[in-house]
Write a protein that holds these residues in place. Structure first.
Motif, PDB file in Angstrom:
ATOM      1  N   VAL A  50       0.854  -1.194   0.000  1.00 46.91           N
ATOM      2  CA  VAL A  50       0.000   0.000   0.000  1.00 46.91           C
ATOM      3  C   VAL A  50       0.889   1.244   0.000  1.00 46.91           C
ATOM      4  N   GLY A  51       0.537   2.185  -0.872  1.00 46.04           N
ATOM      5  CA  GLY A  51       1.414   3.323  -1.118  1.00 46.04           C
ATOM      6  C   GLY A  51       1.300   4.467  -0.128  1.00 46.04           C
ATOM      7  N   THR A  52       1.364   4.178   1.154  1.00 46.25           N
ATOM      8  CA  THR A  52       1.396   5.262   2.145  1.00 46.25           C
ATOM      9  C   THR A  52       2.644   5.121   3.006  1.00 46.25           C
ATOM     10  N   ASP A  53       2.952   6.170   3.737  1.00 45.25           N
ATOM     11  CA  ASP A  53       4.052   6.160   4.701  1.00 45.25           C
ATOM     12  C   ASP A  53       3.889   4.963   5.648  1.00 45.25           C
ATOM     13  N   PRO A  54       4.933   4.091   5.751  1.00 46.71           N
ATOM     14  CA  PRO A  54       4.829   2.911   6.624  1.00 46.71           C
ATOM     15  C   PRO A  54       4.413   3.253   8.049  1.00 46.71           C
ATOM     16  N   LYS A  55       4.776   4.450   8.523  1.00 46.36           N
ATOM     17  CA  LYS A  55       4.400   4.830   9.891  1.00 46.36           C
ATOM     18  C   LYS A  55       2.891   4.826  10.096  1.00 46.36           C
ATOM     19  N   ARG A  56       2.173   5.152   9.030  1.00 47.42           N
ATOM     20  CA  ARG A  56       0.707   5.192   9.147  1.00 47.42           C
ATOM     21  C   ARG A  56       0.115   3.793   9.277  1.00 47.42           C
ATOM     22  N   LYS A  57       0.914   2.782   8.994  1.00 49.19           N
ATOM     23  CA  LYS A  57       0.377   1.407   8.988  1.00 49.19           C
ATOM     24  C   LYS A  57       0.454   0.722  10.355  1.00 49.19           C
ATOM     25  N   THR A  58       1.064   1.405  11.333  1.00 50.65           N
ATOM     26  CA  THR A  58       1.332   0.775  12.632  1.00 50.65           C
ATOM     27  C   THR A  58       0.098   0.125  13.253  1.00 50.65           C
ATOM     28  N   GLU A  59      -1.017   0.846  13.269  1.00 48.14           N
ATOM     29  CA  GLU A  59      -2.211   0.309  13.945  1.00 48.14           C
ATOM     30  C   GLU A  59      -2.732  -0.942  13.239  1.00 48.14           C
ATOM     31  N   LEU A  60      -2.637  -0.945  11.909  1.00 52.72           N
ATOM     32  CA  LEU A  60      -3.112  -2.110  11.148  1.00 52.72           C
ATOM     33  C   LEU A  60      -2.186  -3.313  11.345  1.00 52.72           C
ATOM     34  N   VAL A  61      -0.921  -3.041  11.603  1.00 53.82           N
ATOM     35  CA  VAL A  61       0.021  -4.123  11.939  1.00 53.82           C
ATOM     36  C   VAL A  61      -0.279  -4.658  13.340  1.00 53.82           C
ATOM     37  N   ASN A  62      -0.441  -3.724  14.279  1.00 52.69           N
ATOM     38  CA  ASN A  62      -0.671  -4.136  15.667  1.00 52.69           C
ATOM     39  C   ASN A  62      -1.943  -4.962  15.837  1.00 52.69           C
ATOM     40  N   ILE A  63      -3.016  -4.528  15.178  1.00 52.58           N
ATOM     41  CA  ILE A  63      -4.288  -5.241  15.373  1.00 52.58           C
ATOM     42  C   ILE A  63      -4.190  -6.650  14.785  1.00 52.58           C
ATOM     43  N   ALA A  64      -3.427  -6.782  13.683  1.00 46.90           N
ATOM     44  CA  ALA A  64      -3.235  -8.113  13.087  1.00 46.90           C
ATOM     45  C   ALA A  64      -2.461  -9.012  14.046  1.00 46.90           C
ATOM     46  N   ASN A  65      -1.383  -8.487  14.614  1.00 52.00           N
ATOM     47  CA  ASN A  65      -0.603  -9.274  15.574  1.00 52.00           C
ATOM     48  C   ASN A  65      -1.434  -9.670  16.791  1.00 52.00           C
ATOM     49  N   SER A  66      -2.236  -8.743  17.258  1.00 51.98           N
ATOM     50  CA  SER A  66      -3.006  -9.034  18.473  1.00 51.98           C
ATOM     51  C   SER A  66      -4.042 -10.129  18.226  1.00 51.98           C
ATOM     52  N   LEU A  67      -4.507 -10.244  16.989  1.00 54.11           N
ATOM     53  CA  LEU A  67      -5.510 -11.275  16.683  1.00 54.11           C
ATOM     54  C   LEU A  67      -4.966 -12.682  16.898  1.00 54.11           C
ATOM     55  N   ILE A  68      -3.658 -12.856  16.676  1.00 58.51           N
ATOM     56  CA  ILE A  68      -3.095 -14.196  16.895  1.00 58.51           C
ATOM     57  C   ILE A  68      -2.264 -14.237  18.176  1.00 58.51           C
ATOM     58  N   GLY A  69      -2.527 -13.266  19.060  1.00 57.45           N
ATOM     59  CA  GLY A  69      -1.943 -13.329  20.398  1.00 57.45           C
ATOM     60  C   GLY A  69      -0.481 -12.939  20.476  1.00 57.45           C
ATOM     61  N   ARG A  70       0.032 -12.309  19.378  1.00 49.01           N
ATOM     62  CA  ARG A  70       1.413 -11.837  19.431  1.00 49.01           C
ATOM     63  C   ARG A  70       1.484 -10.547  20.237  1.00 49.01           C
ATOM     64  N   ASP A  71       2.565 -10.422  21.011  1.00 51.34           N
ATOM     65  CA  ASP A  71       2.780  -9.151  21.702  1.00 51.34           C
ATOM     66  C   ASP A  71       2.957  -8.056  20.673  1.00 51.34           C
ATOM     67  N   GLN A  72       2.448  -6.882  21.001  1.00 55.71           N
ATOM     68  CA  GLN A  72       2.564  -5.776  20.052  1.00 55.71           C
ATOM     69  C   GLN A  72       3.847  -5.015  20.255  1.00 55.71           C
TER      70      GLN A  72
END
Lengths: 324, 324
Positions: free
Chosen positions: B302-324
């Motif tokens: 996705v063509g946006t600044d990677p910093k903006r993607k943090t929340e979408l990364v975190n919520i994905a990790n949390s779904l499978i119980g990974r520490d954020q």
């Protein structure tokens, strides 16, 4: 200009050609089944007539009109579950032919098939059309709620009755005419007039339907069944009779409507006797006529050539059995 | 940029403040009841995160996001009837607290309350948003159909299982992310990537949910119940185990899943033994991780600044119980 039978054909064809785009035939078979039962297609035909009142091009109204019919049939599938109805148009209801779970789910999918049909409206009209449709759809649910509540209510007043049929029947007919008018390019004043035309038509239609259950002429309207009386349904006739009845008649009427009669024929005759004593038939016919007149006074104010209004006049007259 | 808990608060507030504009409290009370049960609000939060990925202004996405949650809860109300479920989130289900008819009708009205929420999207986006939503809504019904069909099927293959969870779970999560992206102003390439991100997240979410039923860590995920095993539900674990099982294990497994066990604890333990012998836990965890990785590879493009993607990364990790 298209005439009634041309528009009905357009709708029937659109409903047959609906594409479902899914592999789940178990889900869709009940949808095709209920849509193939036929019927007058009153709501979509009205939508197309209202569109055609303002525009010679009705293409963009065809799928939205079909969507209204799909929505209407969705409510029939779910209402039949709630009412435990076994027969619709001489065929088994969906939950009887399949089962309750299937009827819930196939009904649900119809709600979204219906929604998707509205996307054929031009982008400019879409929000306006959907605002009208969603409002009507929510109100139809309110109407079904009021109808269910009536079953348990010992007394239903005239104003409660009218509120119920407004929600359950009239607003969707009103919305059909308004949606057609919007897509046809009518201005706000005229779309509102079409809504009021449709609403008055809806009232007349429901009152007439109540009347035909017991006073229907088999030749013109199909079988007379007295089914509403057997089911203790609080129709306009019952509500009006309750209002006019003297003490003794009221007791008789309330007694007849509170029991599960073992001899339906005797019950129907007894109720009809009371209705006859109170001139309920004439009162009901007059009221249905009044609503049609009100519908016409709305239509008169619409700013198009009166010649274009012929089909909308004819369909209104035909609803109350007037020769065209 | 908004963080997860801010967005959840926005959604919770929007759901509380939904205006129903109707006098029918009997109809609406069950709607308020199910919506007040809480939950993660995964779908609407994702929609807002996806919008926020492209735009600092999320106002136009709030009601559409709430509409997705209303739709999701509509499916829960009707699914609970079909599954004869008595409890949801430790409270009685709608059809148990009221009755089946009320649950059908209050569910129905939620479908149209949901639709109406989408009208907050800008006029330019509306058709696009509704096309995505209607498609997902129809597919969710297909998914429920497949799930119902599975109950009667003696064998369910992996590909059948994945088709079912794709329709029943993944497409709505995918649509949530895509709808948020559309309203946020993303181009077609990026909205499609968000859809694929969401779909992979949805697969991971469902597989993880299947896993937690028996291997859940009570501390992290809440109670472990084995409820799927007791209900003979064909989860990923069962489908995978059936595929890997030797003849004797397969017979045991099919026997365990065909009977109504009088001792649920013994049944759960017996099934878990077979799963353990076949390393089902590790296989399932690996697969859920794979899906999360696939979601990330979509997000990377996705063509946006990677910093903006943090929340979408975190919520994905949390779904499978990974520490954020």
């Amino acid at each position: 200009m298209y005439n009634h039978s041309e528009l009905k054909e357009v709708i029937d064809r659109a409903l047959i050609n609906l594409s479902y785009n899914t592999e789940a035939s178990r889900l869709i078979d009940p949808v095709k089944y209920i849509l193939s039962m036929g019927g007058k297609r009153l709501r979509p035909v009205l939508a197309l007539m209202a569109c055609n009142l303002f525009s010679d091009k009705i293409d963009n109204a065809i799928l939205p009109a079909a969507g209204i019919e799909v929505f209407h049939n969705f409510t029939l599938v779910h209402d039949d579950i709630m009412d435990q109805a076994t027969v619709r148009r001489n065929s088994p209801t969906v939950h009887c032919k399949w089962n309750v779970n299937q009827a819930i789910l196939s009904g649900d999918v119809m709600a979204f098939i219906s929604n998707d049909c509205f996307l054929q409206a031009a982008a400019n009209d879409l929000a306006k059309v959907l605002r009208v449709f969603n409002k009507a759809a929510i109100e139809v649910c309110v109407g079904q709620q009021l109808d269910m509540d009536f079953e348990k209510a010992p007394v239903v007043t005239q104003s409660e009755y009218f509120r119920m049929i407004e929600m359950k029947t009239a607003v969707l007919i009103a919305a059909s005419a308004k949606i057609g008018a919007i897509i046809g390019g009518a201005d706000e004043k005229d779309t509102d007039l079409l809504y009021e035309y449709g609403k008055n038509l809806g009232f007349a239609f429901q009152i007439q339907d109540d009347l035909l259950d017991i006073y229907g002429d088999a030749k013109t309207f199909g079988k007379t069944t007295g089914g509403d009386i057997v089911a203790n349904k609080k129709t306009f006739l019952f509500v009006k009779a309750s209002e006019l009845a003297k003490e003794k008649q009221l007791k008789q009427l309330q007694n007849l409507f509170s029991i599960q009669e073992t001899d339906p024929g005797a019950k129907i005759n007894a109720v009809r006797d009371i209705y006859d004593q109170l001139s309920i038939r004439a009162i009901t016919e007059t009221l249905a006529n009044d609503y049609i007149s009100r519908a016409f006074s709305m239509l008169d104010k619409v700013g198009t050539d009166p010649k274009r209004k012929t089909e909308l006049v004819n369909i209104a007259n035909s609803l109350i059995g007037r020769d065209q």
